[in-house]
Structures are given as structure tokens and as C-alpha cells.
Design an enzyme around this catalytic site. Structure first.
Site, PDB file in Angstrom:
ATOM      1  N   HIS A   1      77.232  97.999   0.339  1.00 51.62           N
ATOM      2  CA  HIS A   1      77.804  96.687   0.015  1.00 51.62           C
ATOM      3  C   HIS A   1      79.290  96.769  -0.336  1.00 51.62           C
ATOM      4  O   HIS A   1      79.968  95.744  -0.380  1.00 51.62           O
ATOM      5  CB  HIS A   1      77.007  96.022  -1.126  1.00 51.62           C
ATOM      6  CG  HIS A   1      75.589  95.765  -0.725  1.00 51.62           C
ATOM      7  ND1 HIS A   1      75.138  94.519  -0.330  1.00 51.62           N
ATOM      8  CD2 HIS A   1      74.536  96.607  -0.560  1.00 51.62           C
ATOM      9  CE1 HIS A   1      73.865  94.612   0.026  1.00 51.62           C
ATOM     10  NE2 HIS A   1      73.476  95.871  -0.102  1.00 51.62           N
TER      11      HIS A   1
ATOM     12  N   ASP B   1      70.700  91.972  -2.453  1.00 57.37           N
ATOM     13  CA  ASP B   1      69.483  92.789  -2.495  1.00 57.37           C
ATOM     14  C   ASP B   1      68.537  92.385  -3.621  1.00 57.37           C
ATOM     15  O   ASP B   1      67.679  93.168  -4.025  1.00 57.37           O
ATOM     16  CB  ASP B   1      69.850  94.271  -2.629  1.00 57.37           C
ATOM     17  CG  ASP B   1      70.520  94.801  -1.370  1.00 57.37           C
ATOM     18  OD1 ASP B   1      70.691  94.022  -0.410  1.00 57.37           O
ATOM     19  OD2 ASP B   1      70.876  95.990  -1.344  1.00 57.37           O
TER      20      ASP B   1
ATOM     21  N   HIS C   1      69.982  92.081   3.751  1.00 55.80           N
ATOM     22  CA  HIS C   1      69.435  92.928   4.819  1.00 55.80           C
ATOM     23  C   HIS C   1      68.485  92.163   5.739  1.00 55.80           C
ATOM     24  O   HIS C   1      67.810  91.226   5.318  1.00 55.80           O
ATOM     25  CB  HIS C   1      68.651  94.107   4.223  1.00 55.80           C
ATOM     26  CG  HIS C   1      69.510  95.101   3.507  1.00 55.80           C
ATOM     27  ND1 HIS C   1      70.017  96.226   4.117  1.00 55.80           N
ATOM     28  CD2 HIS C   1      69.962  95.122   2.228  1.00 55.80           C
ATOM     29  CE1 HIS C   1      70.728  96.908   3.240  1.00 55.80           C
ATOM     30  NE2 HIS C   1      70.718  96.269   2.078  1.00 55.80           N
TER      31      HIS C   1
END
Ligand code: ZN
Ligand code: FE
Length: 255
Positions: free
Chosen positions: A61, A133, A171
Site C-alpha cells: 500500500h 484491507d 484487493h
């Protein structure tokens, strides 16, 4: 004028995101997995990067920050937690802070659990949630640094947002998440509908993101740990939602 949001793949399965404010020509990259695809996306649009909004310290990231900062001299906005190693930070933000991207406003939600520093950005006027995330479509991040109750609280914060907000996550994990979720809720009609949609999108080579938060609330088993039927399916009838969530996450880790 409404913001324009672009998404594109980075690294193996990360998403790159650009948020453009036509009124001011400001452009924010949400995280910076790697510089090259972000630069390519900017050049394709004729945009200049002004800000990087970082969600957490993981390499996938922050890996592109140094190169982007050198090329655009953009501002780097990052979580308040100074112990996390994020390069070249200009501004630190915490729960409730508002980040301006030109005339656009992003509200900061602290969503720890995956990492302790993890934050999410909510563009209320754009009805857009960048949850990196913490929350995936039909899934959630692994709990690396926090504890299960902490991660569950973070998911509750995101679940409290309106149904018509779009989820932009870190993701492309949706297909694997669907496969796991079906082992817990094989008869959830909303999950089955999402499974079909995901199969169709992936077969066409398309991303499964964004997705509506309202659909996630109905189909994402990790947002449903307080449903009695979900507790029963993992043999934890009467247990706390955080316990049920922990059991779901453990099972997913082993899946
Ligand atoms: Zn991460
Ligand atoms: Fe990641």
C-alpha cells in the site's frame, strides 16, 4: 461537480484508485501499491497527482510513495500512528479528521485490526468508501496486529454507513471470499446472487469492485457475525458477535 473515480490493477491483486476533483483538478491516489500503473493511469487521463491518502503501512500500500512524491511533489496523508513505517508523510490524520482533496472532502475512520494504524476514507458527498484491507467484498482483511473484537468493531463502523455507498477495497479477493462464504451460508440468496455476478465478471476479465455497501451487508458473512443463523452455522449459538467473527476469520485463514 461530481468526482471521477478510476480503478486499475496494481501488483498481483491490489487495486489502484484515483479520485479526481474536476473543479480544482486535484487528484488523490488511495494508497500507492506501486508507482508505474498509477503514473500510467494519471497520464491516460491527463491528470496531475496532488495527494496520496494512505490507509496503512503494509508494503503493498506504500511501495509507490517515494517515486510518486519525487515525480509530483504530492502531499502524503497517513494514519496518526507514528510507529508505523510510512515514508515521506506530510500530514497525520485520526478518527473524524477531514482531508481535503481540492474541493472534495474525505472523512477519516479509524478501522484497526488488520493493522493497528489502519484507517479508511469516506467521501460522503461521493458516497464512496475506501476501506483498503479492513473490508473486502464478501470478505475482510486478516487480523495481523489487532484482536478479533477490535476488527469486529471496525467492521461495525463501516457497516453503519448508508446502503447506497460504494465499497472500494484494497484487493481483488472476491472470488475466493465467495467460495469461503458459501461454506458458511450456502442458502443465502444474496450471497448466491453475488457468486453468480462474480463468476460472470471474472470470466469477462472485469473487476468485482466497486460494490454497494447495502449488498455487502446482506451477502458478506463477516458483516453478519451478529446474525443468529451465522452463529448457529459455526456452532456458536448464543456467543458474542466478536466471538463468531473470530471463528469465521480463523476458518477463512485455514481455508
Ligand atoms: Zn494490508
Ligand atoms: Fe494489502
Amino acid at each position: 461537480m461530481a468526482a471521477e473515480i478510476r480503478l486499475f490493477p496494481c501488483l498481483t491483486d491490489n487495486f489502484g484508485y484515483l479520485v479526481h476533483d474536476p473543479a480544482s483538478r486535484a487528484v488523490a491516489s488511495i494508497d500507492a501499491p506501486e508507482a508505474a500503473p498509477i503514473i500510467k493511469a494519471l497520464e491516460r487521463e491527463g491528470w496531475t497527482l496532488t495527494d496520496i491518502l494512505v490507509t496503512h503501512h503494509h508494503g503493498d500500500h506504500v511501495g509507490g510513495i517515494a517515486e510518486l512524491k519525487q515525480k509530483y511533489n504530492c502531499r502524503v496523508v497517513a494514519p496518526h500512528d507514528k510507529t508505523a513505517k510510512i515514508p515521506l508523510v506530510d500530514v497525520r490524520v485520526k478518527q473524524g479528521d477531514i482531508v481535503k482533496v481540492g474541493t472534495l472532502l474525505a472523512r477519516v475512520l479509524e478501522t484497526p485490526g488488520h493493522t493497528l494504524d489502519h484507517i479508511s476514507y469516506v467521501f460522503d458527498d461521493e458516497k464512496a468508501l475506501f476501506a483498503a484491507d479492513t473490508l473486502f467484498s464478501i470478505g475482510c482483511g486478516r487480523v495481523f496486529e489487532g484482536a478479533y473484537p477490535m476488527m469486529w468493531d471496525s467492521l461495525l463502523k463501516l457497516r453503519a454507513l448508508p446502503d447506497d455507498f460504494r465499497l472500494y477495497c484494497g484487493h481483488e479477493y472476491t472470488a475466493a471470499n465467495v467460495k469461503f462464504a458459501l461454506t458458511i451460508e450456502p442458502n443465502n440468496p444474496d450471497l448466491k446472487a453475488r457468486a453468480e455476478e462474480v463468476t460472470r465478471l471474472r470470466a469477462a476479465g472485469k473487476p468485482t469492485i466497486p460494490t454497494l455497501l447495502g449488498d455487502e451487508k446482506k451477502a458478506n458473512v463477516f458483516l453478519r457475525a451478529d446474525e443468529p443463523s451465522v452463529a448457529a452455522s459455526v456452532h456458536l449459538k448464543g456467543a458474542s458477535a466478536a466471538e463468531v467473527f473470530g471463528e469465521l476469520r480463523e476458518r477463512k485463514n485455514k481455508s
